[in-house]
Write an enzyme that holds these catalytic residues in place. Structure first.
Site, short mmCIF file in Angstrom:
data_model
loop_
_atom_site.label_atom_id
_atom_site.label_comp_id
_atom_site.label_asym_id
_atom_site.label_seq_id
_atom_site.Cartn_x
_atom_site.Cartn_y
_atom_site.Cartn_z
N GLY A 224 64.90 21.25 73.63
CA GLY A 224 64.96 22.76 72.99
C GLY A 224 65.00 23.71 74.15
N ILE A 225 64.07 24.82 74.16
CA ILE A 225 64.09 25.89 74.94
C ILE A 225 63.63 25.56 76.51
CG2 ILE A 225 62.81 28.17 75.39
CD1 ILE A 225 62.42 28.42 72.46
N ASN A 291 56.14 26.44 79.27
CA ASN A 291 56.94 26.60 77.96
C ASN A 291 56.58 25.71 76.95
OD1 ASN A 291 59.85 26.32 76.43
ND2 ASN A 291 59.39 24.37 76.95
N GLY A 293 54.65 23.84 74.23
CA GLY A 293 54.18 24.55 73.05
C GLY A 293 54.25 23.49 71.90
N LYS A 298 48.90 25.26 59.00
CA LYS A 298 48.09 25.09 57.79
C LYS A 298 47.42 26.42 57.56
CE LYS A 298 48.09 20.71 56.47
NZ LYS A 298 48.84 20.56 55.54
N LEU A 300 44.40 28.94 57.11
CA LEU A 300 43.09 28.57 57.67
C LEU A 300 42.25 28.05 56.68
CD1 LEU A 300 41.59 29.10 60.21
CD2 LEU A 300 40.45 31.16 59.21
N ALA A 301 42.03 28.08 55.21
CA ALA A 301 41.49 27.37 54.31
C ALA A 301 41.81 25.80 54.59
CB ALA A 301 41.63 27.76 52.98
N ASN A 302 42.82 25.28 55.17
CA ASN A 302 43.16 24.09 55.14
C ASN A 302 43.24 23.64 56.58
OD1 ASN A 302 43.62 23.70 52.11
ND2 ASN A 302 45.57 24.89 52.28
N TYR A 356 48.26 28.76 65.97
CA TYR A 356 49.41 29.24 67.08
C TYR A 356 49.66 30.55 67.49
CZ TYR A 356 54.47 29.03 68.31
OH TYR A 356 55.53 29.25 69.07
N1 LIG Z 1 61.93 27.68 68.54
C1 LIG Z 1 61.42 28.86 68.42
O1 LIG Z 1 61.96 29.65 67.49
C2 LIG Z 1 60.27 29.37 69.07
C3 LIG Z 1 59.93 30.60 68.79
C4 LIG Z 1 58.69 31.30 69.49
C5 LIG Z 1 58.20 30.54 70.66
N2 LIG Z 1 58.41 29.53 70.91
C6 LIG Z 1 57.93 28.59 72.08
O2 LIG Z 1 58.90 28.09 72.93
C7 LIG Z 1 58.49 27.16 73.46
C8 LIG Z 1 59.41 26.01 73.40
O3 LIG Z 1 59.67 25.86 72.15
P1 LIG Z 1 60.77 24.79 71.50
O4 LIG Z 1 61.26 25.35 70.22
O5 LIG Z 1 61.66 24.24 72.62
O6 LIG Z 1 59.93 23.68 71.16
P2 LIG Z 1 60.04 21.83 71.15
O7 LIG Z 1 59.09 21.34 70.03
O8 LIG Z 1 61.39 21.71 70.87
O9 LIG Z 1 59.89 21.48 72.76
C9 LIG Z 1 58.50 21.69 73.06
C10 LIG Z 1 58.60 20.56 74.23
O10 LIG Z 1 56.98 20.69 74.96
C11 LIG Z 1 56.65 19.26 75.12
N3 LIG Z 1 55.27 19.31 74.96
C12 LIG Z 1 54.23 19.34 73.92
N4 LIG Z 1 53.11 19.02 74.33
C13 LIG Z 1 53.19 18.78 75.44
C14 LIG Z 1 51.85 18.49 76.40
N5 LIG Z 1 50.81 18.31 76.10
N6 LIG Z 1 52.40 18.05 77.64
C15 LIG Z 1 53.45 18.21 78.19
N7 LIG Z 1 54.50 18.27 77.39
C16 LIG Z 1 54.63 18.89 76.11
C17 LIG Z 1 57.32 18.48 73.93
O11 LIG Z 1 57.34 17.16 74.16
C18 LIG Z 1 58.83 19.29 73.90
O12 LIG Z 1 59.54 18.51 74.63
C19 LIG Z 1 57.11 26.75 72.91
O13 LIG Z 1 56.10 27.00 73.59
C20 LIG Z 1 57.26 27.44 71.64
O14 LIG Z 1 55.80 27.73 70.93
C21 LIG Z 1 59.79 28.87 70.22
#
Ligand SMILES: NC(=O)c1ccc[n+]([C@@H]2O[C@H](COP(=O)([O-])OP(=O)(O)OC[C@H]3O[C@@H](n4cnc5c(N)ncnc54)[C@H](O)[C@@H]3O)[C@@H](O)[C@H]2O)c1
Length: 450
Positions: A224-225, A291, A293, A298, A300-302, A356
């Site tokens: 991903g990102i 990065n 995340g 859910k 908040l109620a759940n 989140y």
């Molecule tokens: N995709 C979107 O539209 C979007 C929008 C806003 C913010 N974000 C933020 O951008 C970041 C990347 O998002 P993404 O869409 O590429 O997510 P993704 O789920 O594709 O990738 C997240 C990566 O983080 C790793 N990870 C999760 N928990 C971990 C831990 N405890 N230790 C080490 N690594 C861990 C996962 O294994 C995964 O490879 C995140 O912080 C997300 O919240 C994404």
């Protein structure tokens, strides 16, 4: 995941249907491609006050085609509405607008060129931070730039973007780095932003490899990102250290191998995560991108305690604990760059995401509060807040919500991981200490929380 609607809306049948039904018509955005050298591939128009002269001194490094427009003594070849070339980039210096009467210069400058913009044109307005001005009328005029620029950004068509940069005293020599980002396709999915620049002691030495000699850690880098950030930092010359959970080892190793980087498998929430991380970074680090995340949505109620705790632990607590440990141990070098991946959910709030959004808002607060404390070491701390980005995370969102996420923005589409990565890579540059304690949205000027 691909957005088929963009292909449809840009087909000949689609164009007619979209126009007839009044549907959104997102443009195909131009993005930075490997091997490209000049930030602006076409005509750059300069106008307005004294900072435009600063820009004209290095404008030839942005493009060969420089024009000027307006009553000021000519900075370059005059651009004549309807006769000059279409414009790929526009810079207007509004920093010397002091009172309401002078604001009409904005209309006079921009109106004639709006029908002469090229596809994916990038516009920038320069100003002075109202909070630094003692004259209330001047401060009001400079604050007016915010409303003007955010509105004009919404009126641009064809993938156009517009930002406002407030240039602090002594920050003029950091304009080149900022404009290389904001006037180029690197900022394809950034629009309607207000960014403050301040003086910064460090400069980029080589614009073809602005991160050369720098070590960068990216968490959550296996996909991903995060993967895109690692690729982009490596493209810009950084030596990358990729971190992800043990379950992602195969993908992480493959990417690290391709980028010539180091892979670290580690759960950032583990008790001993900081110690183990520091052990694996004996040479220290210059750039840290938090990065990794997760979402556990859910209402908040759940909301279960497990869902709440997991999201706060990964998204907010781990970046806090790890950054503090890297700082305290001296592993993070002076003039370091810390970038926190927040989200527009943390700005606007989002139904089903109390956990989140709290974590992401917390990251923005962390950047704001911590940045001034790290200033004397030249360390900057910023948040990047993506909007809807096409990744596995957003592919799981139900169809109707996904469509709303994509279309409810000025650019009418989701962004790509590359768009977020380019913003991170810019903030990671030596000269980007000019920006600190801020949240940069990469959201196509999403209407959410704007
Ligand atoms: N995709 C979107 O539209 C979007 C929008 C806003 C913010 N974000 C933020 O951008 C970041 C990347 O998002 P993404 O869409 O590429 O997510 P993704 O789920 O594709 O990738 C997240 C990566 O983080 C790793 N990870 C999760 N928990 C971990 C831990 N405890 N230790 C080490 N690594 C861990 C996962 O294994 C995964 O490879 C995140 O912080 C997300 O919240 C994404």
């Amino acid at each position: 995941m691909s957005d088929r609607y963009i292909d449809f809306a840009n087909s000949s049948l689609g164009q007619r249907l979209v126009a007839a039904l009044g549907l959104p018509s997102p443009a195909r955005l131009e993005r930075w491609e490997a091997g490209r050298l000049r930030p602006v591939d076409g005509a750059l128009l300069l106008g307005g006050g004294p900072l435009a002269r600063n820009v004209s001194a290095f404008a030839h490094k942005l493009t060969e085609h420089i024009y000027s427009y307006g009553p000021e003594p000519l900075l370059a070849q005059a651009w004549i509405p309807g006769h000059g070339p279409t414009l790929k980039a526009v810079l207007f210096d509004a920093s010397d607008l002091q009172h309401t009467g002078q604001l009409k210069q904005l209309r006079e400058f921009f109106q004639p060129l709006l029908r002469n913009l090229d596809h994916s044109a990038h516009l920038v307005i320069l100003g002075r931070d109202p909070q630094t001005l003692s004259d209330p009328f001047a401060a009001s005029a400079q604050r007016a730039l915010e409303g003007f620029s955010r509105s004009l950004a919404k009126e641009l068509r064809n993938g156009g973007t517009l930002q406002l940069l407030y240039v602090g005293a002594g920050a003029e020599d950091q304009l080149e780095g900022a404009l290389r980002f904001f006037l180029s396709p690197k900022s394809a999915y950034v629009s309607g932003q207000v960014v403050r620049l301040k003086a910064c002691a460090t400069q980029v030495q080589d614009w073809t490899r602005p991160l050369a000699g720098r070590q960068a850690l990216v968490t959550g880098a296996a996909r991903g990102i995060g993967a895109s950030i690692a690729e982009t930092l490596a493209r810009d010359g950084a030596e990358v250290v990729l971190l992800d959970v043990p379950a992602a080892k195969a993908d992480l190793d493959a990417l690290a191998g391709r980028l010539g980087g180091q892979a670290i498998t580690l759960d950032i929430c583990a008790e001993d995560a900081a110690t183990r991380l520091i052990e694996q970074l004996p040479g220290g680090i210059d750039i840290v991108v938090h990065n990794a995340g997760i979402t556990r949505d859910k209402t908040l109620a759940n909301m279960t305690p497990e869902f709440w705790d997991a999201v706060l632990a990964v998204n907010l607590n781990a970046p806090q604990v790890l950054t503090k440990a890297l700082l305290d141990s001296g592993t993070l070098h002076d003039n370091g760059r810390v970038i926190l991946l927040a989200s527009i959910s943390g700005i606007a709030g989002n139904r089903g995401q109390t956990n989140y959004a709290a974590s992401k808002a917390g990251l923005i607060g962390l950047a704001q509060a911590w940045a001034p404390l790290l200033e004397d070491r030249g360390i900057s701390l910023n948040a990047v807040a993506p909007g809807f980005i096409e990744t596995q995370m957003t592919a799981h969102i139900p169809f109707a919500l996904r469509e709303a996420g994509r279309r409810m923005s000025s650019l009418g589409q989701g962004g790509l991981p590359q768009d977020v990565a380019e913003a991170v890579a810019w903030l990671a540059q030596p000269g980007s200490g000019a920006v600190s304690g801020q949240a940069l949205r990469v959201c196509g000027q999403s209407v959410l929380g704007a």
